[in-house]
Design a protein around this motif. Sequence first.
Motif: not given
Length: 276
Positions: A60-61, A112-115, A145-147
């Motif tokens: 989260l940005l 995992t990393v969600s973007i 990776l998860i978008f």
Amino acid sequence: AKARGKNTFHFFSQDLNEAANERLQIENQLREAIREQQFLLYYQPKIDIRTEKIIGYETLLRWLRPDNTMVPPLRFIPVAESTGLIVQIGEWIIWEACRFLTRQHARGHMITVSINLSARQFTDQDLPALVERIVKRTGASPAHLIFEITESMLMGDIDAAIVQLNELKRLGLALSIDDFGTGYSSLSYLKRFPVDELKIDRSFVKDIPEDKNDMDITAAIIAMAQKMDLRVVAEGVETIEQVEFLKNNACYLVQGYYYSMPLAEQELARLNFETI
Ligand code: C2E
Ligand code: CA
Ligand code: CA
Ligand code: CA
């Protein structure tokens, strides 16, 4: 009546002016923020409630101003989106998230990393090639990776969206529909989108167990996801009652303050949960 009409117009245009001014101000500050590297990523754990282990993180940005104030993303992402600045910021987010993923995997945490993708990023023809380049350069595992894409981003040009989704999937990554249930996507289209995961929006979760209606909707989304062989994640989980409800309805992946707020990378070590 005439006088009032004039006044109304006056106030209305003044509001518009103020809004336009604020946008312009944010836009200028955003350009500076890009130059001065004032952005950072926070990470919110995604927990499997059966094991209470962290199986992934959503990035989260965050915008940290020089005066140490943190600007919430919903205040500036719409401006970044409409000015096109989101493309540059979004590229940085993918780099940073992939470097984070590589660091975690190097330590043996196969998370995992969600973007989150913005609309402009998602419709960008160059996105798949960009992601491919970043994955290669960072050594990140695309399978982890998860978008995340919202429903409204899919419902514009549906055929173009399907092409883009397939291009991204070709790289080996997973796709998730964010804020599921809040948009106006038709269920008949859902089947056509090559996605792997649905995220139940917080608005359905937050009033469980008081709101019977929300419980029915949540249970229905979970059942539908299972029928369609999609992974389902509940967001905004804040209470043990909500955890129990989700567990009883066979939704085992959750995010929310009950487990953890989004944190800076150096704070993750202090979490009391094991990582897969
Ligand atoms: P989102 O993708 O739906 O992210 C979930 C938001 O809910 C995050 O807010 C998160 O901090 C918050 N949240 C998580 N758990 C809880 C909870 O238990 N209770 C409550 N009340 N809130 C919870 P945040 O970080 O302020 O982000 C807001 C939105 O800004 C995101 O919604 C997403 O649409 C956008 N955004 C954030 N980061 C990015 C990014 O890197 N790229 C893009 N394109 N959009 C982003
Ligand atoms: Ca999200
Ligand atoms: Ca969401
Ligand atoms: Ca949201």
